[in-house]
Design a protein around this motif. Structure first.
Motif, mmCIF file in Angstrom:
data_model
loop_
_atom_site.group_PDB
_atom_site.id
_atom_site.type_symbol
_atom_site.label_atom_id
_atom_site.label_comp_id
_atom_site.label_asym_id
_atom_site.label_seq_id
_atom_site.Cartn_x
_atom_site.Cartn_y
_atom_site.Cartn_z
ATOM 1 N N VAL A 94 0.859 -1.185 0.000
ATOM 2 C CA VAL A 94 0.000 0.000 0.000
ATOM 3 C C VAL A 94 0.893 1.232 0.000
ATOM 4 C CG1 VAL A 94 -1.793 1.293 1.211
ATOM 5 C CG2 VAL A 94 -1.820 -1.221 1.253
ATOM 6 N N ILE A 95 0.706 2.079 -0.994
ATOM 7 C CA ILE A 95 1.426 3.353 -1.065
ATOM 8 C C ILE A 95 0.459 4.428 -0.584
ATOM 9 C CG2 ILE A 95 2.553 5.018 -2.578
ATOM 10 C CD1 ILE A 95 3.336 2.703 -4.392
ATOM 11 N N THR A 96 0.769 5.018 0.556
ATOM 12 C CA THR A 96 -0.213 5.906 1.188
ATOM 13 C C THR A 96 0.402 7.227 1.648
ATOM 14 O OG1 THR A 96 -1.887 6.084 2.951
ATOM 15 C CG2 THR A 96 0.136 4.866 3.477
ATOM 16 N N PRO A 97 -0.349 8.315 1.479
ATOM 17 C CA PRO A 97 0.007 9.562 2.144
ATOM 18 C C PRO A 97 -0.583 9.581 3.543
ATOM 19 C CG PRO A 97 -1.908 9.923 0.802
ATOM 20 C CD PRO A 97 -1.543 8.463 0.650
ATOM 21 N N GLU A 98 -0.353 10.670 4.231
ATOM 22 C CA GLU A 98 -0.983 10.886 5.538
ATOM 23 C C GLU A 98 -1.856 12.120 5.452
ATOM 24 O OE1 GLU A 98 0.449 12.355 9.902
ATOM 25 O OE2 GLU A 98 1.542 10.656 9.051
ATOM 26 N N TYR A 99 -3.156 11.918 5.690
ATOM 27 C CA TYR A 99 -4.097 13.024 5.709
ATOM 28 C C TYR A 99 -4.610 13.189 7.133
ATOM 29 C CZ TYR A 99 -4.366 12.482 0.583
ATOM 30 O OH TYR A 99 -4.091 12.390 -0.757
ATOM 31 N N ASN A 100 -4.310 14.320 7.740
ATOM 32 C CA ASN A 100 -4.827 14.617 9.087
ATOM 33 C C ASN A 100 -4.524 13.484 10.071
ATOM 34 O OD1 ASN A 100 -5.968 17.046 8.118
ATOM 35 N ND2 ASN A 100 -7.704 15.898 7.302
ATOM 36 N N HIS A 101 -3.260 13.058 10.100
ATOM 37 C CA HIS A 101 -2.765 12.025 11.021
ATOM 38 C C HIS A 101 -3.311 10.636 10.704
ATOM 39 C CE1 HIS A 101 -0.838 14.331 14.556
ATOM 40 N NE2 HIS A 101 -0.934 15.144 13.532
ATOM 41 N N SER A 102 -3.857 10.431 9.511
ATOM 42 C CA SER A 102 -4.406 9.124 9.200
ATOM 43 C C SER A 102 -4.255 8.839 7.703
ATOM 44 C CB SER A 102 -5.878 9.056 9.630
ATOM 45 O OG SER A 102 -6.369 7.733 9.521
ATOM 46 N N PHE A 103 -4.889 7.759 7.258
ATOM 47 C CA PHE A 103 -4.783 7.335 5.870
ATOM 48 C C PHE A 103 -6.026 7.785 5.098
ATOM 49 C CE2 PHE A 103 -6.170 3.879 8.647
ATOM 50 C CZ PHE A 103 -7.435 3.604 8.142
ATOM 51 N N PRO A 104 -5.989 7.761 3.770
ATOM 52 C CA PRO A 104 -7.128 8.237 2.981
ATOM 53 C C PRO A 104 -8.357 7.342 3.115
ATOM 54 C CG PRO A 104 -5.123 8.179 1.655
ATOM 55 C CD PRO A 104 -4.824 7.451 2.928
ATOM 56 N N ALA A 105 -9.524 7.958 3.004
ATOM 57 C CA ALA A 105 -10.779 7.202 3.043
ATOM 58 C C ALA A 105 -10.864 6.214 1.891
ATOM 59 C CB ALA A 105 -11.963 8.163 3.001
ATOM 60 N N SER A 106 -10.207 6.529 0.774
ATOM 61 C CA SER A 106 -10.278 5.658 -0.399
ATOM 62 C C SER A 106 -9.743 4.259 -0.103
ATOM 63 C CB SER A 106 -9.500 6.281 -1.558
ATOM 64 O OG SER A 106 -8.185 6.647 -1.146
ATOM 65 N N VAL A 107 -8.640 4.168 0.636
ATOM 66 C CA VAL A 107 -8.075 2.849 0.918
ATOM 67 C C VAL A 107 -8.887 2.127 1.990
ATOM 68 C CG1 VAL A 107 -6.373 3.522 2.681
ATOM 69 C CG2 VAL A 107 -5.928 1.564 1.207
ATOM 70 N N LYS A 108 -9.464 2.871 2.927
ATOM 71 C CA LYS A 108 -10.338 2.232 3.928
ATOM 72 C C LYS A 108 -11.562 1.629 3.248
ATOM 73 C CE LYS A 108 -11.410 1.252 8.254
ATOM 74 N NZ LYS A 108 -12.778 0.755 8.221
ATOM 75 N N SER A 109 -12.106 2.345 2.272
ATOM 76 C CA SER A 109 -13.247 1.804 1.539
ATOM 77 C C SER A 109 -12.868 0.536 0.790
ATOM 78 C CB SER A 109 -13.776 2.858 0.558
ATOM 79 O OG SER A 109 -14.924 2.396 -0.109
ATOM 80 N N LEU A 110 -11.695 0.535 0.157
ATOM 81 C CA LEU A 110 -11.243 -0.663 -0.549
ATOM 82 C C LEU A 110 -11.121 -1.846 0.409
ATOM 83 C CD1 LEU A 110 -10.071 -1.887 -3.225
ATOM 84 C CD2 LEU A 110 -7.814 -1.365 -2.257
ATOM 85 N N ILE A 111 -10.538 -1.600 1.572
ATOM 86 C CA ILE A 111 -10.393 -2.671 2.559
ATOM 87 C C ILE A 111 -11.762 -3.177 3.004
ATOM 88 C CG2 ILE A 111 -9.576 -3.232 4.887
ATOM 89 C CD1 ILE A 111 -7.335 -1.107 4.393
ATOM 90 N N ASP A 112 -12.674 -2.247 3.290
ATOM 91 C CA ASP A 112 -13.965 -2.627 3.845
ATOM 92 C C ASP A 112 -14.861 -3.353 2.844
ATOM 93 O OD1 ASP A 112 -13.227 -1.527 6.237
ATOM 94 O OD2 ASP A 112 -14.376 0.320 5.994
ATOM 95 N N TRP A 113 -14.654 -3.133 1.563
ATOM 96 C CA TRP A 113 -15.428 -3.841 0.554
ATOM 97 C C TRP A 113 -15.033 -5.313 0.459
ATOM 98 C CZ3 TRP A 113 -19.877 -3.183 -1.600
ATOM 99 C CH2 TRP A 113 -20.374 -1.920 -1.906
ATOM 100 N N HIS A 114 -13.895 -5.669 1.049
ATOM 101 C CA HIS A 114 -13.359 -7.022 0.900
ATOM 102 C C HIS A 114 -13.052 -7.626 2.268
ATOM 103 C CE1 HIS A 114 -12.477 -4.872 -2.886
ATOM 104 N NE2 HIS A 114 -12.810 -6.038 -3.431
ATOM 105 N N TYR A 115 -12.894 -8.942 2.279
ATOM 106 C CA TYR A 115 -12.524 -9.624 3.525
ATOM 107 C C TYR A 115 -11.569 -10.774 3.248
ATOM 108 C CZ TYR A 115 -12.667 -12.010 7.975
ATOM 109 O OH TYR A 115 -12.304 -12.603 9.143
ATOM 110 N N SER A 116 -12.075 -11.816 2.621
ATOM 111 C CA SER A 116 -11.233 -12.999 2.402
ATOM 112 C C SER A 116 -10.043 -12.705 1.507
ATOM 113 C CB SER A 116 -12.063 -14.141 1.803
ATOM 114 O OG SER A 116 -12.596 -13.771 0.547
ATOM 115 N N GLU A 117 -10.148 -11.682 0.693
ATOM 116 C CA GLU A 117 -9.055 -11.351 -0.235
ATOM 117 C C GLU A 117 -7.770 -10.966 0.491
ATOM 118 O OE1 GLU A 117 -12.873 -10.984 -2.360
ATOM 119 O OE2 GLU A 117 -12.124 -10.234 -0.437
#
Length: 207
Positions: A94-117
């Protein structure tokens, strides 16, 4: 077993299918610096025979943040393209910036759409940002991926004040340190990916 048979056996076990590495570019912000970092990282993987590499750019797709059984048509199309690639992967970076001491919502959404993957697969991180170099985003992502039964790599690649260290054509001004860090990360990722792939072939993960 004669000498020829032994040599043939040794050679056949040495030839392995390359590990499938999916590199996820997390930022989808306008004017993002991420493509410079992802281009650099993909160059670090280019000479490695142990990985086959592909990029998932979250700035080039729209999966939104709404999670539901009936996603919008454009979200469904995006997931149909991305989900099989995640499922087939042996490892992730995962190549990530830091937005407001955290990671982007875009990658959290990607993670949350999946599980077993994500399960029983290794995840490495390349981060960039200001003084912190994106490390606070990485530390929080470790907690998220632990919940997904993934294994995160200890060593990372981090770019502090990232834009100041790259030329206009995307070359790093002093590459020795970051290239060594990328090699360490990829070596760790390869070890875990190969080990977990072999283990899952013998016995499915029970998570």
């Amino acid at each position: 077993m004669d000498l020829i048979t032994r040599e043939t056996s040794r050679t056949s076990t040495a030839v392995k299918t390359p590990l499938k590495l999916v590199v996820i570019l997390a930022s989808n912000r306008e004017g993002r610096f991420g493509p410079v970092v992802s281009d650099w990282f993909l160059e670090q993987t280019a000479g490695r025979r142990d990985f086959s590499v592909e990029l998932v750019d979250l700035g080039a797709t729209d999966i939104g943040t709404y999670l539901g059984a009936n996603p919008a048509p454009h979200v469904g199309e995006a997931l149909a393209a991305i989900t099989p690639r995640l499922a087939e992967a042996d490892s992730f970076v995962v190549i990530t910036p830091e937005y407001n001491h955290s990671f982007p919502a875009s990658v959290k959404s990607l993670i949350d759409w999946h599980y077993s993957e994500w399960r029983a697969k290794p995840v490495g991180f390349v981060s960039y940002g200001g003084m912190s170099g994106g490390l606070r985003a990485v530390e929080q992502l470790r907690l998220v991926f632990a919940e997904m039964h993934a294994v995160t790599m200890r060593d990372t690649v981090s770019f502090h004040q990232a834009s100041a260290h790259f030329t206009e054509d995307g070359r790093h001004k002093d590459p020795s340190g970051c290239e060594a860090a990328a090699k360490t990360l990829l070596d760790q990722l390869a070890w875990w990916a190969e080990t977990l792939r072999e283990a899952k072939a013998e016995r499915p993960y029970a998570g």
